[in-house]
Design an enzyme around this catalytic site. Structure first.
Site, short mmCIF file in Angstrom:
data_model
loop_
_atom_site.label_atom_id
_atom_site.label_comp_id
_atom_site.label_asym_id
_atom_site.label_seq_id
_atom_site.Cartn_x
_atom_site.Cartn_y
_atom_site.Cartn_z
N ASN A 25 18.78 36.10 14.58
CA ASN A 25 17.97 35.28 13.69
C ASN A 25 16.58 34.99 14.24
O ASN A 25 15.73 34.47 13.52
CB ASN A 25 18.70 33.97 13.37
CG ASN A 25 19.92 34.20 12.51
OD1 ASN A 25 19.96 35.12 11.69
ND2 ASN A 25 20.95 33.38 12.69
N ASP A 120 24.81 38.84 3.27
CA ASP A 120 26.18 38.38 3.16
C ASP A 120 26.52 37.89 1.76
O ASP A 120 25.67 37.34 1.05
CB ASP A 120 26.43 37.21 4.13
CG ASP A 120 26.41 37.66 5.58
OD1 ASP A 120 26.79 38.80 5.83
OD2 ASP A 120 26.03 36.85 6.44
#
Length: 434
Positions: A25, A120
């Protein structure tokens, strides 16, 4: 797309030393941020995972030359041609991380078409916070069925209150504000370690950002950024979510793992939550040790009330750790409520863990009650997302018998060579091609 699956035989305590990968991230927004100037950039400790490699391919297609510098995870990025505004649709539509290209490309070129991002399948992941922040800085937004056309003749600093503490929206706003005229204030900003890493990266190139590590950022716009002589070098921090996963793996298998290259500040809340599950870690000179003598017993709240594990913006418990915490709790004696506030589909993977023998009551899309400790048994399951995939690996490694985990392309998006690294700790895990 790979059709491989993991075959796992559980009940083997994991032992050894592991080095966590670089923070996914942090890596993704840094790949966008380096578009803000022409100088050379060297990024170290890049996790070589599917999402990062895809975003690097996006950069190649819009004009960035990328060369491995030798050490694993170290790459040189050179921008010898003007940055292109048009992003490759097919790649970007598969990749949630492509959203972090919107702010820097808009700031550099005044126009970007952002395909609807993939990623996702954990519920709706709204783009509104990104678009509202860019709009506040002067951008015009046109919405199309397949994406967003974002244009701006000039960006002007504003006082922005984000409607949610979105990590990637904060990153997009910061990257656009670096080139906005005047002062930009971002309130309710996300302050996760990877947001801090992005800010430090930009500051090293000449950006003027104050309040790093808080939810109140101020950015004074500059006319240009540049690399120092020899190029700007930045090392990506360790992935604290992976560190949390390895703590769980050691605890539920009854093993002992030494995790190196750990920033203690990044895992304070993770350690606090694990301690409520009867799991403790010990600091070492260069990391942490997860010893084998764990209590594995949930500590109730005062007066014997059922405790709750819930996610929250930093420095709260990370939403991406809730799947792992839930599976970990199945191996701990007692009852705990897991409350995932962010995504309405994150907990739907628990049907697979229930099928393995866990006592879990799914109250609604956001809450589950775990009653432990449970004996789990191997099953055939499929991973819906990165974090559920890791949670399933943890469940399989502490289960009796053999498990199969399918759709591991999701796991590969977030964890580099996880099967190889787990085997080095003694796990019986094999990647099998259909």
């Amino acid at each position: 797309m790979s059709s491989s699956y993991f075959k796992i035989i559980g009940k083997n305590p994991l032992h050894g030393t592991v080095v966590p990968q670089g923070n996914k991230n942090e890596a993704l927004p840094l790949l966008g941020a380096l578009l803000l100037w022409e100088g050379d950039v060297i990024l170290e400790n890049l996790p070589e995972i599917a999402d990062v490699l895809k975003l690097m391919e996006v950069l190649r297609q819009i004009g960035v030359e990328i060369t491995s510098t030798g050490p694993k995870g170290s790459y040189l990025f050179q921008k010898k041609n003007p940055v292109k505004s048009d992003l490759p649709y097919e790649l970007c539509s598969q990749l949630r991380g492509a959203v972090t290209l919107a702010g820097p490309i808009l700031a550099r070129t005044g126009r970007v078409f952002l395909p609807k991002p993939g990623g996702d399948k954990i519920g709706r992941r709204r783009m509104d916070t990104h678009l509202l922040a860019l709009e506040a800085l002067g951008a015009k937004i046109e919405v199309f069925p397949d994406g967003y056309m974002i244009t701006a003749d000039r960006l002007v600093g504003k006082d922005i209150l984000l409607d949610e503490a979105s990590v990637t929206a904060t990153e997009n706003a910061v990257m656009a504000a670096v080139y906005a005229e005047g002062l930009t204030t971002i309130r309710n900003a996300a302050s996760e370690p990877h947001v801090q890493g992005l800010c430090r990266f930009l500051i090293a190139a000449g950006a003027k950002i104050e309040g790093v590590g808080t939810n109140h950022l101020t950015i004074t716009g500059v006319s240009s950024l540049k690399s120092p002589p020899g190029g700007l070098k930045h090392r990506i921090g360790s992935d604290y979510l992976e560190i949390g996963s390895f703590i769980s793996l050691a605890a539920v298998t009854g093993g002992e793992i030494h995790i190196t290259d750990v920033n203690p500040e990044d895992i304070r809340m993770i350690r606090m939550v694990y301690s409520r599950l009867g799991i403790e870690v010990r600091p070492t000179e260069n990391g942490i040790l997860v010893p084998s003598d764990q209590k594995m017993e949930i500590i109730p709240d005062y007066h014997g009330a059922t405790p709750k594990i819930d996610d929250a913006p930093w420095p709260g418990f990370p939403a991406d750790m809730t799947s792992v915490a839930l599976v970990t709790a199945t191996q701990c004696k007692g009852t705990v409520l897991i409350h995932e506030k962010l995504f309405e589909s994150r907990l739907f993977f628990v049907d697979n863990i229930i099928a393995m023998g866990a006592q879990i009551i799914l109250c609604d899309p956001h809450r589950a009650i775990v009653i432990g400790a449970n004996r789990l048994y191997g099953q055939r399951v499929a991973s819906p997302d990165i974090r559920a995939g890791m949670a399933m690996i943890i469940a399989a490694l502490c289960a009796e018998g053999q498990s199969e985990i399918h759709n591991i392309v999701q796991i590969d998006r977030g964890f580099e060579s996880i099967d190889t690294r787990l085997r080095s700790l003694g796990a019986q895990i094999e990647r099998v091609s259909d």
